[in-house]
Design an enzyme around this catalytic site. Structure first.
Site, PDB file in Angstrom:
ATOM      1  N   LYS A 289       0.847  -1.205   0.000  1.00 19.56           N
ATOM      2  CA  LYS A 289       0.000   0.000   0.000  1.00 19.56           C
ATOM      3  C   LYS A 289       0.883   1.256   0.000  1.00 19.56           C
ATOM      4  O   LYS A 289       0.644   2.198  -0.760  1.00 19.56           O
ATOM      5  CB  LYS A 289      -0.951  -0.010   1.214  1.00 19.56           C
ATOM      6  CG  LYS A 289      -2.028  -1.098   1.082  1.00 19.56           C
ATOM      7  CD  LYS A 289      -2.823  -1.340   2.364  1.00 19.56           C
ATOM      8  CE  LYS A 289      -3.758  -2.534   2.187  1.00 19.56           C
ATOM      9  NZ  LYS A 289      -4.537  -2.868   3.383  1.00 19.56           N
TER      10      LYS A 289
ATOM     11  N   GLN B  10      -4.377  -1.896   9.601  1.00 14.91           N
ATOM     12  CA  GLN B  10      -4.337  -3.218   8.976  1.00 14.91           C
ATOM     13  C   GLN B  10      -4.888  -4.274   9.933  1.00 14.91           C
ATOM     14  O   GLN B  10      -4.506  -4.341  11.094  1.00 14.91           O
ATOM     15  CB  GLN B  10      -2.887  -3.547   8.569  1.00 14.91           C
ATOM     16  CG  GLN B  10      -2.745  -4.793   7.712  1.00 14.91           C
ATOM     17  CD  GLN B  10      -3.432  -4.702   6.358  1.00 14.91           C
ATOM     18  OE1 GLN B  10      -3.553  -3.627   5.789  1.00 14.91           O
ATOM     19  NE2 GLN B  10      -3.888  -5.829   5.848  1.00 14.91           N
TER      20      GLN B  10
ATOM     21  N   ASP C  59     -11.012   2.503   4.224  1.00 17.78           N
ATOM     22  CA  ASP C  59     -11.268   1.054   4.160  1.00 17.78           C
ATOM     23  C   ASP C  59     -12.766   0.768   4.066  1.00 17.78           C
ATOM     24  O   ASP C  59     -13.168  -0.359   3.775  1.00 17.78           O
ATOM     25  CB  ASP C  59     -10.725   0.366   5.426  1.00 17.78           C
ATOM     26  CG  ASP C  59      -9.411  -0.365   5.175  1.00 17.78           C
ATOM     27  OD1 ASP C  59      -9.192  -0.802   4.028  1.00 17.78           O
ATOM     28  OD2 ASP C  59      -8.635  -0.504   6.128  1.00 17.78           O
TER      29      ASP C  59
HETATM   30  N1  GUN Z   1      -7.018  -7.199   6.237  1.00 22.21           N
HETATM   31  C1  GUN Z   1      -7.482  -7.922   5.199  1.00 22.21           C
HETATM   32  N2  GUN Z   1      -8.042  -7.134   4.274  1.00 22.21           N
HETATM   33  C2  GUN Z   1      -7.931  -5.870   4.731  1.00 22.21           C
HETATM   34  C3  GUN Z   1      -8.324  -4.610   4.211  1.00 22.21           C
HETATM   35  O1  GUN Z   1      -8.919  -4.472   3.134  1.00 22.21           O
HETATM   36  N3  GUN Z   1      -8.032  -3.532   4.988  1.00 22.21           N
HETATM   37  C4  GUN Z   1      -7.398  -3.645   6.188  1.00 22.21           C
HETATM   38  N4  GUN Z   1      -7.172  -2.534   6.887  1.00 22.21           N
HETATM   39  N5  GUN Z   1      -7.032  -4.798   6.699  1.00 22.21           N
HETATM   40  C5  GUN Z   1      -7.291  -5.910   5.962  1.00 22.21           C
END
Ligand code: GUN
Length: 297
Positions: A52, A96, A119
């Site tokens: 990211k 995350q 998100d």
């Molecule tokens: N863990 C698995 N998928 C995601 C996501 O799309 N965003 C975040 N923040 N954590 C995740």
């Protein structure tokens, strides 16, 4: 069979964003800034967050990575989120997942200000999505919609079976596929661990979204000829022949399912790349909304 190539589709979205960010720079406006929080050192989470951050750099976004020890106190984490909520330079905040067991996912998600919830996990964002109102859509289902759009796939009236009911993928996916949208208008069956006749439901599906996190779960006998297969799985499976000691496996037994499918996403190189492109788009949109709000002030 046509491959739904995440590299191609995500690149198109990212090229578009790159141009838009360059325009912001020319206009002397603020460029997007994503703040990512990583707790602990889970290998997969490290990889996702690094990706990211790297994507932000490629697109001309600013990013800030904030790391906490696995043992971090929940108060400290929530305080950091509040600080980022107040920080005028930060457009999007993501924490995350998964988080250590002593930290409440719910409290963390609810603390992120909805205007920075790139998100799309906050209940306000989820509620707006349910009602078809403009909001941040969760990155993985949003990325899948963008993938369907990129390949101009007609979904109207099709029967979609979603395997998995998580708040991150399965549930929002079922909402988006059933919504009145060019890549929606499906009749959706959402399935989970208590579903009794899953194989039969899948055999009746025009579209299958496999998001249960079980490597190679969806086999050829569960798929009808010509189905569209979207594989959300990304599980690390031990593999001594690899330098890393593992390979990445999807939820679909690709080799046997692909010949039956009309379209299929590979793993890796499919949905994962779209998730990041969708997150980048959400972050860009957060920045634009903030720039506009500041101009009105
Ligand atoms: N863990 C698995 N998928 C995601 C996501 O799309 N965003 C975040 N923040 N954590 C995740």
């Amino acid at each position: 069979m046509q491959l739904l190539d995440g590299k191609v589709a995500s690149q198109a979205i990212k090229e578009d964003l790159k141009i838009k960010v360059a325009q912001l720079v020319t206009q002397g406006k603020k460029t997007p800034h994503l703040a990512a929080i990583l707790v602990g050192s889970n290998g997969a989470s490290e990889t996702y967050v690094a990706s990211k951050v790297k994507n932000c750099a490629e697109l001309g976004f600013k990013s800030t990575l904030i790391r906490f020890e696995e043992s971090v106190n929940e108060f400290i984490l929530l305080d950091k989120i509040r600080e980022l909520n107040e920080d005028k330079d930060v457009d999007g905040i993501l924490v995350q997942l998964p988080l250590p067991a002593h930290i409440s996912d719910e409290k963390v998600i609810n603390t992120i200000h909805p205007s920075k919830d790139v998100d799309g996990f906050h209940p306000e964002s989820a509620g707006k999505m349910m009602q078809g109102l403009p909001t941040f859509l969760p990155a993985t289902p949003y990325g899948i919609m963008l993938m369907l759009e990129h390949y101009n796939i007609d979904t109207k009236g099709k029967h979609a079976v979603v395997i998995g009911r998580s708040n991150i993928v399965g549930r929002p996916m079922s909402v988006l596929l059933s919504s009145n949208h060019p890549q929606g208008n499906c009749t959706v069956t959402i399935t989970h661990s208590h579903t009794k006749n899953l194989a039969e439901l899948c055999r009746n599906a025009d579209i299958i979204v496999a998001a249960l996190g079980k490597p190679e779960f969806l086999t050829a006998d569960m798929v009808k000829d010509g189905a569209i297969i979207i594989d959300v799985g990304i599980t690390r499976v031990a593999d001594a022949s690899k330098k890393t000691g593992f390979r990445i496996a999807g939820d679909v037994a690709f080799a046997e399912v692909a010949p039956k499918a009309s379209y299929i996403t590979p793993v890796p190189g499919g949905v994962g790349l779209m998730t990041i492109a969708a997150l980048m788009r959400n972050t860009y949109n957060a920045c634009i909304a903030k720039n506009e709000a500041e101009e009105e002030d």
